[in-house]
Design a protein around this motif. Structure first.
Motif, short mmCIF file in Angstrom:
data_model
loop_
_atom_site.label_atom_id
_atom_site.label_comp_id
_atom_site.label_asym_id
_atom_site.label_seq_id
_atom_site.Cartn_x
_atom_site.Cartn_y
_atom_site.Cartn_z
N ARG A 1 0.85 -1.18 0.00
CA ARG A 1 0.00 0.00 0.00
C ARG A 1 0.89 1.23 0.00
NH1 ARG A 1 -1.90 -4.39 2.02
NH2 ARG A 1 -4.14 -4.85 1.98
N ARG A 2 0.53 2.21 -0.79
CA ARG A 2 1.42 3.36 -1.00
C ARG A 2 0.64 4.66 -0.88
NH1 ARG A 2 6.41 4.41 -3.49
NH2 ARG A 2 6.53 6.37 -4.65
N ARG A 3 1.24 5.63 -0.20
CA ARG A 3 0.69 6.99 -0.13
C ARG A 3 1.78 7.97 -0.52
NH1 ARG A 3 -0.85 11.75 -0.21
NH2 ARG A 3 -2.77 12.47 0.80
N PRO A 4 1.74 8.46 -1.77
CA PRO A 4 2.77 9.39 -2.24
C PRO A 4 2.42 10.84 -1.88
CG PRO A 4 1.28 8.87 -4.03
CD PRO A 4 0.79 8.09 -2.83
N GLY A 5 3.33 11.73 -2.22
CA GLY A 5 3.05 13.17 -2.18
C GLY A 5 3.01 13.80 -0.82
N LEU A 6 3.71 13.24 0.16
CA LEU A 6 3.70 13.80 1.51
C LEU A 6 4.89 14.73 1.71
CD1 LEU A 6 2.76 10.57 3.49
CD2 LEU A 6 1.26 12.49 2.93
N ILE A 7 4.64 15.89 2.26
CA ILE A 7 5.68 16.89 2.50
C ILE A 7 6.27 16.67 3.89
CG2 ILE A 7 6.18 19.37 2.67
CD1 ILE A 7 3.59 19.80 0.99
N ALA A 8 7.55 16.36 3.95
CA ALA A 8 8.21 16.08 5.23
C ALA A 8 8.46 17.37 5.98
CB ALA A 8 9.52 15.34 5.00
N THR A 9 8.17 17.33 7.28
CA THR A 9 8.45 18.50 8.11
C THR A 9 8.88 18.03 9.50
OG1 THR A 9 7.59 20.63 8.89
CG2 THR A 9 6.08 18.77 8.99
N VAL A 10 9.79 18.78 10.11
CA VAL A 10 10.27 18.45 11.45
C VAL A 10 9.16 18.71 12.46
CG1 VAL A 10 11.90 19.06 13.27
CG2 VAL A 10 12.66 18.96 10.90
N TYR A 11 8.99 17.75 13.37
CA TYR A 11 7.97 17.91 14.40
C TYR A 11 8.45 17.23 15.67
CZ TYR A 11 3.28 19.04 16.01
OH TYR A 11 2.21 19.60 16.67
N ASN A 12 7.92 17.67 16.80
CA ASN A 12 8.29 17.11 18.09
C ASN A 12 7.51 15.81 18.30
OD1 ASN A 12 9.03 16.54 20.69
ND2 ASN A 12 8.48 18.55 21.53
N ILE A 13 8.09 14.72 17.83
CA ILE A 13 7.47 13.40 17.86
C ILE A 13 8.57 12.40 18.20
CG2 ILE A 13 7.82 13.06 15.37
CD1 ILE A 13 5.15 11.58 15.28
N PRO A 14 8.28 11.33 18.96
CA PRO A 14 9.34 10.40 19.34
C PRO A 14 10.03 9.76 18.14
CG PRO A 14 7.39 10.04 20.68
CD PRO A 14 7.00 10.99 19.60
N ARG A 15 11.29 9.43 18.30
CA ARG A 15 12.03 8.74 17.25
C ARG A 15 11.33 7.41 16.91
NH1 ARG A 15 18.21 8.54 16.07
NH2 ARG A 15 17.14 8.10 14.12
N GLY A 16 11.36 7.10 15.62
CA GLY A 16 10.72 5.88 15.16
C GLY A 16 9.23 6.02 14.90
N CYS A 17 8.68 7.20 15.17
CA CYS A 17 7.26 7.44 14.96
C CYS A 17 7.06 8.52 13.90
CB CYS A 17 6.57 7.88 16.25
SG CYS A 17 6.71 6.69 17.60
N LEU A 18 5.99 8.40 13.15
CA LEU A 18 5.60 9.37 12.14
C LEU A 18 4.16 9.78 12.38
CD1 LEU A 18 6.91 7.49 8.96
CD2 LEU A 18 8.14 9.28 10.23
N GLY A 19 3.79 10.97 11.92
CA GLY A 19 2.41 11.42 11.99
C GLY A 19 1.93 11.87 10.62
N ALA A 20 0.71 11.55 10.25
CA ALA A 20 0.12 12.00 8.99
C ALA A 20 -1.39 11.99 9.15
CB ALA A 20 0.55 11.11 7.82
N TYR A 21 -2.07 12.70 8.27
CA TYR A 21 -3.49 12.94 8.48
C TYR A 21 -4.39 11.77 8.09
CZ TYR A 21 -2.39 17.83 9.44
OH TYR A 21 -1.90 18.99 9.99
N TYR A 22 -5.46 11.65 8.87
CA TYR A 22 -6.61 10.78 8.61
C TYR A 22 -7.69 11.65 7.96
CZ TYR A 22 -11.16 8.77 9.99
OH TYR A 22 -12.45 8.30 10.00
#
Length: 764
Positions: A711-732
């Protein structure tokens, strides 16, 4: 603010508090955009008032003594969204075929306005065309009568009233199935399963007044600033009297840090803020079991040490002995678990956890507040059970100011379950329904959300009837589900606005527009009120007074009643027409079905603050097999359900403060500093360096799964955020495409959207 297509995205850290002038400016932007009518301001003044209407957004409680403006930024947006003067008429569908509309954004589909006429899908033209209500009802009932009842699903959104929900569940069971998935399957089913097994009740034990009696709050995985902002008033009030609030959440959410009360003139004039969390621990996604094990380890080992030297006990041994079962199983597991494993899995230090444990140990009454950050994991049920374990250690259930406090999403998602929207026979009053209505209700378990998805893919589900919501957008595995959906024989959607679910039609498809909760509902016996249950098990009346968006709209009870009357054989015990004529008669039927919970339902409908339906666990009456509250040691310290690998991350799907569930109000996530886009990937700075990703790089996420599909989700703009290492956040829901149907909570089947295994791929 909504972004126009082609607008350049901007990501800039937000420095302000939750609430305050940011909320005011947000409302000043959305109201004119919706062409908000003058009468809308009158309706906002009635929102969440005892004699007004219950917010169509979240399920937080309505106070008995409300603020002059008892609505938050999100609630006001929801009201503007419903009372908009924009319209989606049959002429719109003459200009746009369904396939082309699939290219529209979620925001643009709903922003076009309220649906005005019943519609039938014309497959030859690939368009929705206007039809009469009679044509729709007759055709839907005729089609359903030809089908195997077990192949039909009756889904309902958590916004649907108690009255419509009761009718809907009864119709499904009289038709012959319990295929009644609802919004709870997607979010808090882990609560229903976990609490029911542990304390004998499927819902939280606390009420709003418990915020005035607690002296500490443990807060897990819930973004109050975006998802239930009115609760900030309760948290602020608690902080003002010295209550310590200890938060465990992967991301630093502004509503859990700082709040300026928009209804306090002094705070607004002076820009004064109230700090919310006294401790903020950024636990790894899926690391809450480990964090709670750490707290329990301190408590139990401190208690062991106190007992050895004759000091006062740390645990409530009298409560444990009298009210609980299997404490020794948890205690043994806790003592045998090492700190290295706890720190590794939680992402927190032993010192962090000791700091939190000391507050808990000295507090006499503690609330355990949580949201989908606990429930939407493979081991989401164990997350809930571990929080219960922690509360039981010091007797923090069944006394003022203490107990589990799940924060529900949709405004009546909890109430629907109370009146029979469930696929589980043990939660449905089948014997009472048999007694009242003279039929044999099905006792075979029905389909939940995940099972519905599986059935649509394998072809065993042939028809889908949706009472509100945006099911196809809310569920996981977007591409797979959209590909399978058009093979259905029948799809029926009861809705207020156009959304993406309506654009994947079955062989026969109907779109039925209904009144909104805020609008006047006049039936044969005059104006009608409906009712909802909030997160704290209080029942509230709701009376709409706004002018309906179209004279062609029908209410949800009227639509359900019309279909049921045509679909089902005549039953002298059920007068659908009488119920539609006067909703008080539906409430009488609800009271007859649930006499203990709904005693004097109609008399108490508009009781200020709502009337509490009761909760046995809050009285320390445990309706479990053992007759006691039951400890359960966790089977693992990680709730993710998968092994970490090199290059693999834990994706957390998030909501912005410019949306409510699948409804997107705009493209400005103020608290996270995002404007003009939802195609964002929030990353830890060290992870970005390790991956060679720079701020603003456009990347893709991939999620392999056991079925062999990537499963693939392209087109995401990476930005620095205060989130633990090894974790990512993206919208639902934009990243639901990455979640396999099979990636769900054990036992409860809630999609595990808060820890999805993904890898990063560079684009271009």
């Amino acid at each position: 603010m909504a972004a126009t297509k082609g607008e350049k995205p901007r990501i800039k850290p937000f420095k302000g508090p939750a609430g305050g002038w940011g909320s005011v400016r947000s409302l000043a932007e959305i109201l004119p955009r919706e062409h908000f009518p003058a009468e809308g301001m009158r309706e906002l003044a009635r929102q969440n008032k005892p004699d007004g209407f219950m917010c169509v957004s979240c399920a937080w409680s309505k106070p008995a003594s409300p603020h002059p403006a008892e609505f938050c930024e999100e609630g006001a947006k929801a009201t503007a969204w419903e009372l908009t003067k924009l319209r989606t008429t049959p002429e719109f569908f003459l200009e746009h075929d369904v396939t082309s509309l699939r290219g529209w954004r979620d925001y643009d589909l709903e922003q076009h306005g309220r649906l005005t006429h019943p519609l039938r899908y014309d497959a030859a033209a690939d368009k929705y065309v206007a039809c009469s209500w009679e044509e729709a009802f007759d055709a839907i009932a005729a089609k359903l009568r030809l089908m195997d009842p077990k192949s039909v699903v009756f889904y309902s959104s958590g916004r649907t009233s108690l009255e419509a929900s009761y009718m809907y569940g009864l119709m499904a069971r009289m038709y012959g199935n319990q295929n009644l998935p609802d919004s709870s399957n997607m979010c808090h089913e882990s609560t229903s399963v976990g609490l029911k097994a542990a304390i004998g009740e499927a819902v939280g034990t606390t009420q709003q007044k418990d915020f005035d009696d607690c002296d500490a709050i443990l807060f897990f995985g819930q973004n109050v600033g975006s998802n239930s902002p009115r609760m900030l008033h309760d948290l602020r009030r608690a902080r003002k009297r010295g209550v310590e609030i200890i938060t465990f959440n992967p991301l630093r959410e502004r509503g859990l840090e700082r709040f300026t009360d928009p209804q306090n003139p002094i705070e607004m004039a002076t820009l004064k803020e109230t700090g919310i969390s006294t401790q903020y621990h950024q636990v790894k996604a899926g690391g809450d079991i480990a964090a709670m094990m750490g707290l329990a380890k301190f408590l139990i080992e401190w208690d062991d040490a106190a007992k050895a030297v004759g000091d006062p006990a740390v645990l409530d041994h009298e409560f444990i002995e009298q009210h609980t079962k299997d404490f020794h199983l948890l205690a043994d597991k806790v003592r045998a678990t090492g700190w290295d494993a706890i720190e590794q899995e939680s992402g927190l230090t032993r010192w962090n956890l000791e700091e939190a444990a000391r507050v808990y140990a000295r507090s006499k009454a503690v609330l355990g507040i949580y949201g989908m950050g606990l429930t939407q994991h493979v081991k989401g049920v164990e997350n809930v059970r571990m929080l219960v374990n922690l509360l039981l250690l010091r007797g923090n259930i069944g006394k003022p100011g203490a107990g589990p406090t799940p924060v529900r999403g949709h405004s009546n998602v909890q109430g629907q379950r109370t009146v029979g929207i469930t696929e589980k026979t043990e939660l449905a009053p089948v014997e009472k329904l048999k007694e009242l209505y003279g039929f044999d209700p099905p006792t075979e378990k029905g389909l939940d959300t995940v099972e519905t998805c599986t059935g649509i893919v394998d072809g065993s589900v042939r028809a889908f009837v949706g009472l509100g919501g945006n099911f196809l957008r809310a569920i996981p595995d977007t591409e797979k589900m959209e590909a399978a959906w058009p093979d259905l024989d029948l799809t029926v959607h009861i809705a207020t606005k156009l959304n993406r679910s309506h654009l994947f039609s079955g062989h026969e498809a109907w779109l039925l527009p209904c009144l909104g909760r805020i609008e006047q509902d006049v039936q044969q016996n005059g104006p009608q009120a409906v009712s909802m249950e909030d997160s704290t098990s209080c029942i509230h009346g709701s009376l709409g007074k706004a002018e309906p968006a179209s004279p062609h709209l029908l209410s949800e009870p009227a639509i359900v009643g019309a279909i049921a009357k045509r679909l089902l054989p005549h039953n002298p015990h059920v007068d659908w027409d009488s119920w539609v004529a006067d909703y008080a008669r539906i409430r009488d039927a609800i009271e007859a079905t649930y006499p203990e919970k709904f005693k004097d339902f109609n008399k108490r409908l508009f009781e200020p603050g709502g009337f509490w339906k009761g909760n046995k666990a809050a009285e320390r009456i445990w309706q479990t097999p053992s007759g006691k509250a039951e400890f359960l040691p966790p089977s693992a310290l990680s709730a993710t359900g998968f092994e970490d690998k090199g290059g693999q991350y834990r994706l957390i799907t998030l909501r912005s403060n410019d949306q409510f569930n699948t409804t997107i109000y705009g493209y400005h996530d103020r608290f996270r500093g995002v404007k003009g886009t939802r195609d964002v990937l929030f990353m830890n700075a060290e992870d970005m360096m390790a991956e060679g990703v720079k701020e603003g790089d456009v990347i893709a996420l991939e999620a392999p799964s056991p079925d062999g599909r990537v499963r693939r989700r392209p087109g995401l703009i990476a930005t620095v955020y205060n989130i633990p290492r090894g974790c990512l956040g993206a919208y639902y829901p934009e990243c639901n495409v990455l979640i396999p149907i099979e990636h769900h909570a054990e036992e409860s089947h809630v999609p595990a959207a808060k820890s999805v295994p993904v890898v990063i791929r560079r684009e271009g």
